[in-house]
Design a protein around this motif. Structure first.
Motif, PDB file in Angstrom:
ATOM      1  N   SER A 256       0.870  -1.241  -0.077  1.00 52.43           N
ATOM      2  CA  SER A 256       0.141  -0.021   0.118  1.00 52.43           C
ATOM      3  C   SER A 256       0.986   1.288  -0.030  1.00 52.43           C
ATOM      4  O   SER A 256       0.670   2.368  -0.509  1.00 52.43           O
ATOM      5  CB  SER A 256      -0.957   0.031   1.174  1.00 52.43           C
ATOM      6  N   ALA A 260       0.663   4.035  -2.942  1.00 53.52           N
ATOM      7  CA  ALA A 260       0.247   5.453  -2.438  1.00 53.52           C
ATOM      8  C   ALA A 260       1.040   6.621  -3.309  1.00 53.52           C
ATOM      9  O   ALA A 260       0.810   7.800  -3.184  1.00 53.52           O
ATOM     10  CB  ALA A 260       0.349   5.590  -0.996  1.00 53.52           C
ATOM     11  N   ILE A 261       2.512   6.196  -3.699  1.00 48.18           N
ATOM     12  CA  ILE A 261       3.274   7.396  -4.139  1.00 48.18           C
ATOM     13  C   ILE A 261       2.705   7.928  -5.489  1.00 48.18           C
ATOM     14  O   ILE A 261       2.367   7.288  -6.114  1.00 48.18           O
ATOM     15  CB  ILE A 261       4.772   6.642  -4.589  1.00 48.18           C
ATOM     16  N   LYS A 270      -2.826   3.748 -11.940  1.00 49.99           N
ATOM     17  CA  LYS A 270      -2.330   2.585 -11.395  1.00 49.99           C
ATOM     18  C   LYS A 270      -3.598   2.278 -10.480  1.00 49.99           C
ATOM     19  O   LYS A 270      -4.382   2.991  -9.786  1.00 49.99           O
ATOM     20  CB  LYS A 270      -1.084   2.673 -10.669  1.00 49.99           C
ATOM     21  N   ARG A 272      -4.765   1.544  -6.740  1.00 50.87           N
ATOM     22  CA  ARG A 272      -4.324   2.278  -5.531  1.00 50.87           C
ATOM     23  C   ARG A 272      -4.951   1.417  -4.390  1.00 50.87           C
ATOM     24  O   ARG A 272      -6.137   1.017  -4.396  1.00 50.87           O
ATOM     25  CB  ARG A 272      -5.162   3.750  -5.470  1.00 50.87           C
ATOM     26  N   ILE A 274      -6.074   2.342  -0.980  1.00 56.10           N
ATOM     27  CA  ILE A 274      -5.987   3.300  -0.036  1.00 56.10           C
ATOM     28  C   ILE A 274      -6.046   2.639   1.490  1.00 56.10           C
ATOM     29  O   ILE A 274      -7.148   1.981   1.780  1.00 56.10           O
ATOM     30  CB  ILE A 274      -6.981   4.485  -0.261  1.00 56.10           C
ATOM     31  N   LEU A 275      -5.336   2.907   2.577  1.00 56.58           N
ATOM     32  CA  LEU A 275      -5.332   2.540   3.696  1.00 56.58           C
ATOM     33  C   LEU A 275      -6.189   3.262   4.321  1.00 56.58           C
ATOM     34  O   LEU A 275      -6.385   4.534   4.324  1.00 56.58           O
ATOM     35  CB  LEU A 275      -4.011   2.504   4.531  1.00 56.58           C
TER      36      LEU A 275
ATOM     37  N   VAL B 189       2.692   9.421   3.122  1.00 58.47           N
ATOM     38  CA  VAL B 189       2.178   9.035   1.689  1.00 58.47           C
ATOM     39  C   VAL B 189       0.629   8.450   1.795  1.00 58.47           C
ATOM     40  O   VAL B 189      -0.069   8.597   1.161  1.00 58.47           O
ATOM     41  CB  VAL B 189       2.867   8.081   0.924  1.00 58.47           C
ATOM     42  N   THR B 190       0.533   7.509   2.645  1.00 59.98           N
ATOM     43  CA  THR B 190      -0.624   6.728   2.951  1.00 59.98           C
ATOM     44  C   THR B 190      -1.819   7.832   3.203  1.00 59.98           C
ATOM     45  O   THR B 190      -2.788   7.498   2.825  1.00 59.98           O
ATOM     46  CB  THR B 190      -0.432   5.616   3.875  1.00 59.98           C
ATOM     47  N   GLN B 192      -1.865  11.121   2.623  1.00 58.23           N
ATOM     48  CA  GLN B 192      -1.844  11.961   1.480  1.00 58.23           C
ATOM     49  C   GLN B 192      -2.787  11.205   0.291  1.00 58.23           C
ATOM     50  O   GLN B 192      -3.544  12.016   0.027  1.00 58.23           O
ATOM     51  CB  GLN B 192      -0.419  12.174   0.870  1.00 58.23           C
ATOM     52  N   ALA B 193      -2.618   9.932   0.129  1.00 64.33           N
ATOM     53  CA  ALA B 193      -3.423   9.210  -0.713  1.00 64.33           C
ATOM     54  C   ALA B 193      -4.946   9.443  -0.349  1.00 64.33           C
ATOM     55  O   ALA B 193      -5.973   9.749  -1.083  1.00 64.33           O
ATOM     56  CB  ALA B 193      -3.146   7.835  -0.934  1.00 64.33           C
ATOM     57  N   GLN B 194      -5.139   9.268   1.070  1.00 61.33           N
ATOM     58  CA  GLN B 194      -6.614   9.244   1.397  1.00 61.33           C
ATOM     59  C   GLN B 194      -7.273  10.668   1.258  1.00 61.33           C
ATOM     60  O   GLN B 194      -8.361  11.026   0.766  1.00 61.33           O
ATOM     61  CB  GLN B 194      -6.463   9.251   3.085  1.00 61.33           C
TER      62      GLN B 194
END
Lengths: 327, 340
Positions: A256, A260-261, A270, A272, A274-275, B189-190, B192-194
């Motif tokens: 994960s 997330a990058i 891509k 994803r 997401i946590l 990063v994790t 940020q994705a959220q």
């Protein structure tokens, strides 16, 4: 690889910070910043620790220099446990182990000129006379890309990138063997970051340095490292050679993290992962696997049993129940 | 046909240091359409945050807009509004999210108090309605127990949660434009994705445009439709995101993209742009502001500031290499890159 000489070996390192409360300031609880991690760094290799904030990667780096005294564990440098050294003996060793910090604005004394900043370690360690020191300073300043006339200036006269060059020069002036880089390029702009990374790679080859590179930036880590360890909540989740880790991550957390990058290619869409949620509080970690609360693959067993950190492929270590069946 | 929401024309911002004026944003023009996701990318000191602050009239005292206008909905000139009139715009028509959510929230008040402040100011609701609205909003930004969050103080929340509260606060009045100034730079990063995911989903629900300000080209590639590259207070290149990443023209954008793209490939040396960003004092010199770091610098670059040259319909570049319409020179340029 021809040189597989282990220079630094960390064995089951733990660092607990007490949380004190009440009038008597008795430790009530412990923040388990680093909770039993092991790794080794070969000579002239770059080993990286990645992870989110609070995962204990910086504490690990600082513990190796005994800036924090570790709670338990072993740190073997050239086969000898440096935690058993007396303060005096350790100070002698300290010139072999140097550190470069994240923030070039706060890690340089604003009252000292560059020359004084670079002179200080040489004189503290009684390495050479003042005159020789001056020659060495000019040589190292030249190596990191600072001009001779700049060494009489103060840190505020330099830009962020140049200050980081001063920080690098200060660490390298003692001819160290191991350099710990704690988020050394994180505060810099992209174009400056590239300059500094190139410089670090060049210097490593020239001076035969061993790097412990601590960063949260997965792209940078991929560029500089030979091997990477992924940390979460004070524990090592996965460790492998860089290319293997990035092309074939095993642990759900690594997967994960990599997904997330943000990709720098807008056409690439891509998958994803997401946590959900945040990193748990390290003073009150969940039972079983530290990652289970956010893990998309979590099952019953993760709740009760902490996964073993084991080698599932050649030089590829992972702590996850999903890979237990292999053995 | 898309209609324009925000039109910035010839915006210049000056800073006064020791009674001397330095130009920190220079003749910037850009247009954001309704529902568009627009990105500004640049390094520190490029003037990207100053641009966003001048949209909201929030520039600190030493800075002032010296030229140009910012039109909202083609009718309201934001640079000419009085302080009082501006209060109706902020939070209602245009909202902003900052980089560091801890400093943007007041540590002394509960989350409920802080979000309801925005509502009280702009809309008329009863207390009960307001509370329900806030709970709904917190639910939308992904809190599983919004009632509990209402009574929390900022220090009880993590960085990602605080940024969610900021987003809730920014969107509760359904603004037309959301300015996000490095919204995820302080986050992992994790997380940020959220947050990026959430911003995308919510602004689509509310038909809100986004002005994303960041130093991270990856964030731009993931979230934006159009992008402007800024360097030392000037907008050097503007294009659709697809176009810019595929065919960057300005030597600065090319360098920026190269230094990101070469990351990860250990066999090659990282591409880096030599030198440093100019200091404000150097900004008053004539000529192109990138000239001293540019590998394609020509005589004219040092003498005269280049105008925006049109590369194609949705691509503009502020570089003398493209003075003959781009195409031909572009080939010459690609060639010089390859032969380097």
């Amino acid at each position: 690889m021809s040189t597989t000489n282990i220079l630094l070996k960390v064995n089951n390192l733990k660092k607990y910070f007490p949380q004190k409360s009440g009038v008597l300031k008795r430790p009530k609880n412990f923040v388990r910043a680093v909770d039993g991690i092991s790794f080794e760094i070969n000579e002239e290799e770059t080993f990286s620790l990645v992870g989110e904030s609070g995962c204990g990667k910086s504490t690990t780096g600082r513990s190796i220099l005994r800036l924090h005294e570790p709670t338990s564990g072993e740190i073997l440098y050239n086969g000898k446990n440096i935690l058993n050294y007396s303060t005096r003996d350790f100070r002698k060793l300290r010139k072999d182990l140097q550190m470069i910090f994240q923030d070039p604005y706060s890690s340089l004394n604003p009252r000292m000129t560059v020359k004084k900043l670079l002179m200080e370690p040489l004189l503290t360690h009684n390495i050479c006379t003042k005159k020789e020191a001056e020659e060495r300073i000019i040589a190292i300043a030249d190596k990191v890309g600072l001009a001779k006339e700049q060494i009489n200036r103060h840190p505020h006269e330099f830009s962020g990138g140049q200050r980081q060059r001063i920080g690098i020069a200060r660490a390298l002036v003692l001819n160290p063997k191991v350099v710990i880089l704690d988020e050394a390029v994180s505060a810099l702009d992209v174009s400056i970051q590239a300059q500094i990374l190139n410089l670090l790679i060049e210097l490593q080859e020239e001076l035969k340095l061993t790097y412990l590179f601590i960063s949260h930036d997965l792209n940078v880590v991929r560029h500089v490292s030979d091997r990477v360890g992924v940390m979460y909540l004070g524990q090592m989740m996965e460790m492998a050679k860089t290319e293997e880790l990035y092309s074939d991550p095993l642990h759900p957390y690594t997967k994960s993290l990599l997904s997330a990058i943000p990709s720098s290619d807008p056409t690439e869409k891509k998958e994803r992962i997401i946590l959900q949620g945040d990193v748990p509080d390290p003073s009150n970690p969940p039972s079983g696997c530290p990652f289970r609360l956010r893990c998309p693959m979590a099952h019953e067993r993760c709740k009760v049993e902490e996964p073993m950190y084991q080698e599932v492929k050649d030089n590829h270590w992972v702590a996850c129940h999903l890979y237990n069946e292999i053995n | 046909m898309m209609s324009t929401l925000l039109d910035i024309k010839d915006l210049s911002v000056d800073v006064t240091i020791d009674k001397q004026e330095f130009n920190v944003v220079n003749n910037l023009s850009l247009r954001i359409d309704k529902k568009q996701k627009y990105g500004i990318v640049g390094e520190s000191g490029s003037g990207k945050s100053l641009t966003s602050l001048s949209i909201l009239n929030l520039l600190p005292d030493v800075l002032h807009v010296s030229n140009g206008h910012i039109m909202l909905d083609q009718t309201i000139n934001l640079t000419k509004l009085s302080k009082k009139e501006m209060l109706n715009i902020r939070g209602n028509e245009i909202s902003i999210i900052f980089q560091e959510p801890m400093t943007a929230l007041d540590p002394l008040f509960t989350i409920e108090h802080q979000i309801s402040e925005v509502l009280k100011f702009h809309e008329k609701y009863t207390k009960k309605e307001m509370k329900q609205l806030i709970i709904d909003m917190l639910d939308k930004v992904g809190f599983s127990r919004p009632k509990q969050i209402l009574k929390s103080y900022p220090h009880q929340l993590s960085g990602g949660m605080r940024q969610r509260v900021m987003i809730a606060m920014a969107l509760i009045c359904k603004p037309k434009l959301l300015i996000a100034d490095e919204p995820t730079t302080a986050l992992d990063v994790t997380i940020q994705a959220q947050i990026l995911d959430l911003m995308n989903a919510l602004t689509e629900d509310y038909d809100t445009s986004i002005l994303m300000i960041t130093h991270d080209l990856g964030v731009i590639a993931e979230t934006c439709e159009r992008v402007a590259v800024m360097y030392a207070g000037t907008l050097v290149e503007e294009a659709s995101v697809q176009e810019l990443f595929k065919n960057p023209t300005h030597p600065y954008s090319v360098g920026l993209l190269d230094s990101v793209k070469s990351l990860g490939d250990r066999t090659k040396k990282l591409y880096s742009i030599p030198g440093n960003v100019p200091t404000p004092a150097q900004l008053n010199e004539s000529g192109c502001r990138f000239a001293s770091r540019c590998s394609h610098v020509m005589d004219i670059c040092r003498k005269q500031d280049p105008p925006q040259f049109v590369i194609n319909d949705d691509h503009k570049s502020k570089c003398w290499l493209y003075k003959d319409g781009g195409k031909k020179n572009n080939e010459h340029y690609q060639h010089t890159i390859e032969s380097k």
